[in-house]
Design an enzyme around this catalytic site. Structure first.
Site, mmCIF file in Angstrom:
data_model
loop_
_atom_site.group_PDB
_atom_site.id
_atom_site.type_symbol
_atom_site.label_atom_id
_atom_site.label_comp_id
_atom_site.label_asym_id
_atom_site.label_seq_id
_atom_site.Cartn_x
_atom_site.Cartn_y
_atom_site.Cartn_z
ATOM 1 N N ASP A 104 -15.884 24.715 68.108
ATOM 2 C CA ASP A 104 -15.336 23.359 68.189
ATOM 3 C C ASP A 104 -14.128 23.173 67.278
ATOM 4 O O ASP A 104 -13.524 22.106 67.258
ATOM 5 C CB ASP A 104 -16.436 22.360 67.801
ATOM 6 C CG ASP A 104 -16.156 20.956 68.293
ATOM 7 O OD1 ASP A 104 -15.396 20.812 69.264
ATOM 8 O OD2 ASP A 104 -16.686 20.002 67.711
ATOM 9 N N SER A 164 -14.996 14.426 71.534
ATOM 10 C CA SER A 164 -15.444 15.347 72.581
ATOM 11 C C SER A 164 -16.374 14.634 73.546
ATOM 12 O O SER A 164 -17.263 13.881 73.130
ATOM 13 C CB SER A 164 -16.177 16.543 71.967
ATOM 14 O OG SER A 164 -15.318 17.297 71.145
ATOM 15 N N GLN A 173 -13.728 22.531 76.967
ATOM 16 C CA GLN A 173 -14.050 21.231 76.383
ATOM 17 C C GLN A 173 -13.119 20.164 76.934
ATOM 18 O O GLN A 173 -11.919 20.392 77.079
ATOM 19 C CB GLN A 173 -13.928 21.292 74.857
ATOM 20 C CG GLN A 173 -14.361 20.021 74.139
ATOM 21 C CD GLN A 173 -14.251 20.169 72.631
ATOM 22 O OE1 GLN A 173 -13.159 20.109 72.073
ATOM 23 N NE2 GLN A 173 -15.378 20.365 71.962
#
Length: 410
Positions: A308, A333, A383
């Protein structure tokens, strides 16, 4: 007397009730005055039936200080029913979980981390903890090959997170686990993880790793120094200054070396929050700051944690906007997916190639590839997130989670 069938509670309802009760109980505990380590040890000793804790120690953090006074904590190995990977560690790690019951785990609030500029628990930490819980409920002969997750609510750093794991399917070649993260009875995160028995195949191809300098040829990133540079900027708001100091209180267990440096602006107040616009693509090497055990499931959970890092903010590069920045209204996110192709070690240098092919409608999409130093593609990531920018530089607090780890000073 036998209870009538219609009066028997559903198993799912019982699990939800247990998770809700545990979350509320720990929430009240988090609101009580902080105890010294000696008091905490005494409380643990009185809990004769305390569940075991599996420790994934990424780093040894400095002892916490309360009002300038602190008592050195005992080693994890001295705690009752603790299963520490590093017995000599004096602190919890970012991925530690306490097992409450079968398929039910708890991450204490004391280890939850909010990145600089964030308003919720770091999304990578939630993904890593959820994956850790899933692997603890899966036979070791099955290897994780993919996960797909959604962020539903902001994680509160002052409350523990309860993880429930359901055995969705147990097949001969594949197994599926469903994980929910809960705070105060509300689901904040959902994940599906799929595991497969190892098998051979004649089909084996991959893209070539980008040609770039090796880690030993690049200078290390100065995480704390970059954050301190933000604190020294006179244009920094009091709220942003408080968030950065909160983030600096927790040692970051990942080290990085940028391959594609950003030319940071330095002229004028607030210029440090911007850089020269570049393509929506970046390369950097990353690994944990300390060696890890051999357990491959541990390395996958750690990779989920640091996957991430700077993935979503790749979409900001063409606009010269840093993270954190007063120009950002929301950066959060929405989902996160990973595919694991081959074994790797998260404590060895891996090249992270990130690119963002599209941003529109207040959302941005980013893809990532993690290569081993020998050129093997080990992990792929994807993502999508919400990115809203205020043209006048003002900031509004959103109701979702900022899940991105900052690349300070960009």
């Amino acid at each position: 007397a036998q209870v009538p069938r219609k009066a028997q509670p559903a198993v799912g309802s019982m699990a939800a009730a247990v998770a809700s009760m545990a979350s509320r109980r720990m929430g009240r505990a988090a609101a009580t005055p902080l105890l010294s380590w000696s008091a905490r040890s005494a409380r643990s000793a009185r809990s004769a039936r305390a569940a075991p804790v599996t420790s994934l120690s990424l780093t040894t953090a400095a002892p916490r200080r309360h009002l300038g006074l602190w008592t050195p904590p005992p080693k994890w190995s001295t705690h009752q029913n603790m299963h520490a990977i590093r017995p000599d560690s004096i602190s919890a790690s970012a991925l530690d979980l306490e097992e409450i019951d079968e398929g039910l785990f708890r991450a204490p609030a004391s280890i939850l981390w909010v990145p600089a500029g964030g308003i919720g628990v770091f999304g990578g930490q939630v993904i890593g903890q959820a994956l850790h819980a899933a692997t603890l409920c899966t036979p070791q002969e099955y290897d994780l090959h993919s996960l797909h997750s959604y962020f539903l609510r902001a994680g509160q750093p002052t409350l523990p997170i309860i993880y429930t794991v359901k055995k969705t399917r147990d097949g001969r070649s594949f197994m599926t686990r469903s994980v929910e993260a809960i705070q105060q009875g509300k689901v904040i995160f959902k994940m599906q993880a799929s595991f497969q028995k190892v098998e051979e195949s004649i089909l084996d191809h991959q893209p070539t790793m980008p040609d770039c300098p090796q880690p030993d040829e690049l200078p290390p990133s100065d995480y704390e120094g970059d954050l301190q540079a933000l604190l020294d900027d006179p244009a920094l708001s009091d709220d942003m200054r408080r968030k950065i100091r909160r983030a600096m209180a927790h040692p970051y267990p990942i080290e990085t070396k940028r391959v594609t440096p950003l030319l940071r602006n330095t002229k004028g107040p607030g210029a440090i929050f911007s850089h020269e616009p570049t393509d929506a693509r970046q390369l950097f090497w990353m690994r944990t700051t300390r060696p890890l055990p051999v357990d491959p499931n541990l390395h996958r959970a750690v990779a989920a944690y640091y996957s991430d890092h700077s993935l979503l903010t790749t979409a900001l590069l063409p606009y010269g906007i840093c993270f954190p920045s007063p120009r950002l209204n929301i950066l959060a996110s929405l989902d996160h997916s990973m595919w694991f192709h081959s074994p790797f070690r998260a404590d060895e240098w891996m090249l992270y190639e990130c690119e963002s092919p599209r941003a529109c409608g207040g959302r941005a999409l980013s893809f990532g590839r993690l290569y081993k130093q020998d050129g093997t593609l080990a992990v792929s990531t994807a993502q999508e997130g919400v990115i809203r920018v205020k043209s006048d530089g003002t900031v509004e607090v959103g109701d979702t989670e900022v899940t991105e780890v900052p690349e300070p000073g960009r």
